[in-house]
Design a protein around this motif. Structure first.
Motif, mmCIF file in Angstrom:
data_model
loop_
_atom_site.group_PDB
_atom_site.id
_atom_site.type_symbol
_atom_site.label_atom_id
_atom_site.label_comp_id
_atom_site.label_asym_id
_atom_site.label_seq_id
_atom_site.Cartn_x
_atom_site.Cartn_y
_atom_site.Cartn_z
ATOM 1 N N PRO A 215 0.835 -1.199 0.000
ATOM 2 C CA PRO A 215 0.000 0.000 0.000
ATOM 3 C C PRO A 215 0.872 1.253 0.000
ATOM 4 C CG PRO A 215 -0.851 -1.592 1.581
ATOM 5 C CD PRO A 215 0.496 -2.100 1.122
ATOM 6 N N GLU B 183 0.290 4.137 1.220
ATOM 7 C CA GLU B 183 0.234 4.799 2.518
ATOM 8 C C GLU B 183 0.776 3.836 3.596
ATOM 9 O OE1 GLU B 183 0.115 6.576 5.672
ATOM 10 O OE2 GLU B 183 -0.503 7.815 3.961
ATOM 11 N N TRP C 145 -1.825 1.316 -4.278
ATOM 12 C CA TRP C 145 -0.654 0.476 -4.024
ATOM 13 C C TRP C 145 0.502 0.948 -4.888
ATOM 14 C CZ3 TRP C 145 -0.475 -4.730 -1.570
ATOM 15 C CH2 TRP C 145 -1.585 -4.961 -0.740
ATOM 16 N N GLY D 112 5.690 -0.350 5.390
ATOM 17 C CA GLY D 112 4.269 -0.662 5.504
ATOM 18 C C GLY D 112 4.017 -1.858 6.401
ATOM 19 N N GLN E 227 -6.492 -2.135 -4.528
ATOM 20 C CA GLN E 227 -7.003 -0.897 -3.937
ATOM 21 C C GLN E 227 -8.389 -1.108 -3.327
ATOM 22 O OE1 GLN E 227 -6.425 2.619 -6.236
ATOM 23 N NE2 GLN E 227 -7.787 3.850 -4.969
ATOM 24 N N GLN F 237 0.733 3.815 6.713
ATOM 25 C CA GLN F 237 -0.131 3.545 7.869
ATOM 26 C C GLN F 237 -1.383 2.738 7.498
ATOM 27 O OE1 GLN F 237 1.076 3.964 10.658
ATOM 28 N NE2 GLN F 237 2.558 5.620 10.514
ATOM 29 N N CYS F 238 -1.500 2.324 6.255
ATOM 30 C CA CYS F 238 -2.628 1.464 5.864
ATOM 31 C C CYS F 238 -2.635 0.234 6.781
ATOM 32 C CB CYS F 238 -2.457 1.039 4.415
ATOM 33 S SG CYS F 238 -3.691 -0.157 3.872
ATOM 34 N N SER G 267 -7.816 -2.851 0.059
ATOM 35 C CA SER G 267 -7.188 -2.128 1.165
ATOM 36 C C SER G 267 -7.800 -0.752 1.392
ATOM 37 C CB SER G 267 -5.690 -1.963 0.893
ATOM 38 O OG SER G 267 -5.487 -1.046 -0.159
ATOM 39 N N GLY G 268 -8.541 -0.246 0.402
ATOM 40 C CA GLY G 268 -9.127 1.082 0.536
ATOM 41 C C GLY G 268 -8.196 2.203 0.145
ATOM 42 N N GLY G 269 -7.045 1.893 -0.456
ATOM 43 C CA GLY G 269 -6.116 2.943 -0.892
ATOM 44 C C GLY G 269 -5.206 2.410 -1.989
#
Ligand SMILES: [Zn+2]
Length: 196
Positions: free
Chosen positions: A10, A12, A189, A157, A182, A14-15, A185-187
């Motif tokens: 990911p 982000e 990669w 990550g 995506q 902090q995912c 995970s909601g975000g």
């Protein structure tokens, strides 16, 4: 022994960590991987029937070995050397850094000086992943380790899809695969290429 790896993670750091079983069943449904096989103290996933539809190899058709060695005795060494393409899934509640052996020092975002002591600072961070602060010795900038840019030579990550046996920039994930990850995970990669 080291292996060349393409790693998806990911974007982000902090995912929150993904559930490996859920990730595995998603990748199996896409036939990117098959059922896991035992190796050392864990498992790895051999490539699935549609692996090459999700990971595009660039340039003239390279000779890609997609099958594990027929002799099981050769498996541990061939896996460690990445002499065939196979997949590992990692997920941890702690933040992890995955970096190429020769990863260049990241630069201070304020004065652009290379952060020369980064390996030592990161090894402290791996012992205690809550210690994410760092200070630039050049300009005194105070930042977060998770904000440093390593381009494609390292990533931080909780969740990593590791594909061994792929040289730097030799292959890329398809947009369809990235979109599917995506959704999971909601975000977004990203891709890194490391030797470790
Ligand atoms: Zn600085």
């Amino acid at each position: 022994m080291t292996a060349y790896k393409l790693i998806l993670l990911p974007t982000e750091p902090q995912c929150p960590p993904l559930d490996c079983a859920q990730l595995a069943s998603e990748l199996q449904a896409m036939q990117l991987i098959r059922e896991p096989l035992a190796l050392d103290n864990g498992v790895f996933y051999p490539t699935g029937k549609h692996f090459l539809q999700h990971i595009s190899f660039l340039g003239c058709s390279p000779s890609i070995e997609l099958e594990p060695p027929s002799d099981p005795a050769e498996l541990p060494a061939d896996s460690a050397a990445g002499s065939f393409c196979h997949v590992f899934l990692h997920s941890s509640t702690s933040l992890c850094l995955r970096a190429d052996k020769q990863c260049p020092a990241p630069r201070c975002p304020q004065c652009r000086q290379p952060f020369s002591g980064w390996r030592t600072v990161f090894s402290t961070f791996q012992q205690n992943p809550t210690l994410t602060d760092w200070n630039c010795s050049g300009c005194g900038f105070n930042g977060q380790l998770t904000d440093l840019s390593f381009r494609k030579a390292a990533g931080i990550g909780h969740t990593f899809i590791e594909i061994r046996g792929i040289y730097p920039s030799e292959a890329v994930p398809t947009d369809a695969l990235l979109k599917r990850l995506q959704r999971l995970s909601g975000g977004p990669w990203r891709t890194i290429y490391i030797r470790e």
